[in-house]
Design a protein around this motif. Structure first.
Motif, short mmCIF file in Angstrom:
data_model
loop_
_atom_site.label_atom_id
_atom_site.label_comp_id
_atom_site.label_asym_id
_atom_site.label_seq_id
_atom_site.Cartn_x
_atom_site.Cartn_y
_atom_site.Cartn_z
N LEU A 284 -4.71 1.36 10.12
CA LEU A 284 -4.40 2.25 9.01
C LEU A 284 -2.89 2.45 8.87
CD1 LEU A 284 -5.25 4.11 6.70
CD2 LEU A 284 -5.57 5.96 8.35
N THR A 285 -2.20 2.58 10.00
CA THR A 285 -0.74 2.75 9.94
C THR A 285 -0.07 1.51 9.33
OG1 THR A 285 -0.81 4.21 11.87
CG2 THR A 285 1.32 3.22 11.33
N ALA A 286 -0.56 0.34 9.69
CA ALA A 286 -0.02 -0.90 9.12
C ALA A 286 -0.28 -0.96 7.61
CB ALA A 286 -0.64 -2.11 9.81
N GLN A 287 -1.47 -0.54 7.22
CA GLN A 287 -1.79 -0.55 5.79
C GLN A 287 -0.93 0.45 5.03
OE1 GLN A 287 -5.98 0.17 6.31
NE2 GLN A 287 -6.51 -2.01 6.16
N LEU A 288 -0.67 1.61 5.64
CA LEU A 288 0.22 2.60 5.02
C LEU A 288 1.64 2.05 4.91
CD1 LEU A 288 -1.12 5.85 6.72
CD2 LEU A 288 -0.96 5.49 4.24
N ALA A 289 2.07 1.34 5.96
CA ALA A 289 3.42 0.77 5.97
C ALA A 289 3.57 -0.27 4.86
CB ALA A 289 3.71 0.14 7.33
N ARG A 290 2.53 -1.07 4.69
CA ARG A 290 2.58 -2.10 3.64
C ARG A 290 2.70 -1.44 2.27
NH1 ARG A 290 -2.26 -6.40 3.40
NH2 ARG A 290 -3.48 -4.49 3.17
N GLU A 291 1.97 -0.36 2.09
CA GLU A 291 2.01 0.36 0.82
C GLU A 291 3.37 1.06 0.62
OE1 GLU A 291 0.08 0.51 -1.74
OE2 GLU A 291 0.85 2.30 -2.75
N ALA A 292 3.87 1.66 1.69
CA ALA A 292 5.12 2.43 1.58
C ALA A 292 6.35 1.53 1.43
CB ALA A 292 5.29 3.33 2.81
N LEU A 293 6.34 0.41 2.14
CA LEU A 293 7.56 -0.40 2.22
C LEU A 293 7.46 -1.73 1.49
CD1 LEU A 293 8.22 0.20 6.03
CD2 LEU A 293 9.09 1.52 4.11
N GLY A 294 6.29 -2.06 1.02
CA GLY A 294 6.14 -3.31 0.26
C GLY A 294 6.32 -4.55 1.11
N THR A 295 5.99 -4.46 2.40
CA THR A 295 6.04 -5.65 3.25
C THR A 295 4.71 -5.79 4.00
OG1 THR A 295 7.09 -6.75 5.13
CG2 THR A 295 7.19 -4.34 5.11
N GLY B 58 9.04 5.04 -1.12
CA GLY B 58 8.86 4.80 0.31
C GLY B 58 7.77 5.65 0.95
N VAL B 59 6.95 6.28 0.13
CA VAL B 59 5.87 7.14 0.65
C VAL B 59 4.53 6.45 0.43
CG1 VAL B 59 4.65 9.33 0.26
CG2 VAL B 59 7.16 9.28 0.34
N ALA B 60 3.62 6.60 1.39
CA ALA B 60 2.26 6.08 1.23
C ALA B 60 1.25 7.17 1.56
CB ALA B 60 2.04 4.86 2.12
N VAL B 61 0.08 7.05 0.97
CA VAL B 61 -0.95 8.08 1.12
C VAL B 61 -2.27 7.46 1.57
CG1 VAL B 61 -2.23 9.92 -0.06
CG2 VAL B 61 0.09 9.34 -0.82
N ALA B 62 -2.91 8.12 2.52
CA ALA B 62 -4.28 7.75 2.88
C ALA B 62 -5.16 8.98 2.72
CB ALA B 62 -4.36 7.25 4.31
N VAL B 63 -6.32 8.79 2.10
CA VAL B 63 -7.30 9.87 1.99
C VAL B 63 -8.53 9.46 2.79
CG1 VAL B 63 -8.74 11.22 0.42
CG2 VAL B 63 -6.43 10.52 -0.30
N ASP B 64 -8.88 10.29 3.73
CA ASP B 64 -10.02 10.03 4.62
C ASP B 64 -9.97 8.62 5.22
OD1 ASP B 64 -11.01 12.59 4.24
OD2 ASP B 64 -12.18 11.99 2.47
N GLY B 65 -8.78 8.25 5.67
CA GLY B 65 -8.63 6.98 6.38
C GLY B 65 -8.53 5.74 5.52
N VAL B 66 -8.38 5.95 4.21
CA VAL B 66 -8.25 4.79 3.32
C VAL B 66 -6.98 4.94 2.49
CG1 VAL B 66 -9.32 3.49 1.42
CG2 VAL B 66 -10.76 4.54 3.20
N VAL B 67 -6.16 3.89 2.45
CA VAL B 67 -4.92 3.94 1.68
C VAL B 67 -5.24 4.03 0.19
CG1 VAL B 67 -2.82 2.68 1.06
CG2 VAL B 67 -3.65 2.63 3.42
#
Lengths: 77, 266
Positions: free
Chosen positions: B89-100, A42-51
């Motif tokens: 960016l927050t939406a893209q992080l959410a997609r990565e974190a939650l798979g939706t 459930g964790v996500a990472v962005a480096v310099d604004g890119v996932v």
């Protein structure tokens, strides 16, 4: 540059805080460092604004001066 | 008596790949602990709950476990974002974190009104749609902006009833009605709901669903209030499908007007 090689460390901004990491650290190392061993589910990472996708964490080296955001879900409207 | 119209059976609400039989979407903001969260999800019979994304150090990470244990879908939001760039960016992080790839897109103008910034919102919506997201934008009750959001490919529009957390209810039913009448995508009232009657009213106006958090999570008895909102949304929806009477300004007797007795003068 010289100083960093001497101390063998690199400095990044991790979730808004200046953080020292061993030279050659990858995104996967940052995650372990930040979560202190807690599951990264459930964790996500962005480096310099890119996932950086989870599948690339261990292959992505962290550059000195990077801004890294590590996020997860919390309660919210 | 004329024959009654057949019962109109409700169909599920479709948003992107999601099919919902419950038309109450629950926000988790303001919930005090995980047990309460489980209780209100269960009592509301919701099938979709929102979550926010925050830095890991600042949050309790187990909310996802609670939500998943309740067997409901998760709708991440971009709450707190003030620019299209941050929201994307927050939406893209959410997609990565939650798979939706579903996202409740929120781009607010300031911290006092928490009103949507229409320019940033539309920009972010367009970017996210082209990036493959199913975008549900939290918007003002402006029918023109709702149309613009729909035209850039949003999967739903989510106009506010009133500012976030105010509980004031639907401030401009006329505007909401105009949105409902022109929208080809689902209209979900999001924000400003305080009482179950507000939620019922939204559904009576023809909205497809209601999204609320504070009205339940900050009630004295959240679980009981969740039940009240479940019933209100269902009542409003059923009414909308049942053909409500036209409003009129003079009385119209419901009892027969003929056959009245004519007593003799005293």
């Amino acid at each position: 540059m010289t100083d960093r090689t001497a101390t063998n460390n690199l400095t990044v901004t991790l979730n808004g805080v200046a953080t020292e990491l061993p030279h050659g650290a990858h995104v996967s190392d940052v995650v372990v460092h930040a979560l202190k061993g807690v599951s990264s589910s459930g964790v996500a990472v962005a480096v310099d604004g890119v996932v950086v996708p989870r599948s690339s964490w261990s292959a992505t080296a962290v550059a000195h001066g990077s801004t890294i955001e590590l996020v997860t879900a919390t309660q919210g409207g | 008596m004329p024959t009654q119209q057949p019962v109109e059976v409700d169909s599920p609400l479709r948003i992107g790949d999601l099919e919902l039989t419950s038309r109450l979407i629950l926000g988790t903001g303001g919930v005090t602990n995980h047990q309460v969260l489980t209780d209100i999800i269960t009592a509301s019979q919701t099938q979709l709950v929102t979550v926010a994304l925050r830095r890991v150090s600042a949050v309790d990470q187990s909310i996802l476990d609670v939500v998943r244990a309740c067997n409901v879908s998760v709708l991440p939001n971009t709450a707190g974002c003030k620019t299209a760039r941050d929201a994307v960016l927050t939406a893209q992080l959410a997609r990565e974190a939650l798979g939706t790839s579903m996202v409740k897109l929120e781009v607010i103008a300031d911290d006092v009104t928490l009103l949507p910034d229409p320019v940033e919102l539309l920009t972010a919506a367009e970017k996210l749609v082209s990036d493959g997201f199913t975008v549900l934008p939290y918007t003002s009750d402006d029918p023109v902006l709702a149309r613009r959001l729909e035209s850039v490919g949003c999967a739903a529009v989510m106009p506010l009833a009133a500012p976030i957390g105010t509980g004031l209810g639907i401030r401009n039913p006329h505007a909401l009605q105009m949105i409902v009448e022109s929208a080809k995508v689902p209209v979900i009232v999001d924000a400003g709901i305080g009482a179950p009657s507000h939620a019922a009213f939204a559904m009576e106006l023809g909205c497809d669903a209601v999204l609320l958090a504070t009205a339940v999570t900050r009630a004295d008895r959240p679980e009981q209030m969740a039940r009240a909102f479940r019933d209100a949304v269902l009542a409003g929806r059923t009414a909308a499908l049942s053909g409500m009477i036209e409003r009129r300004y003079l009385a119209r007797a419901s009892s027969p007007t003929s056959g009245l007795i004519e007593p003799s003068a005293p």
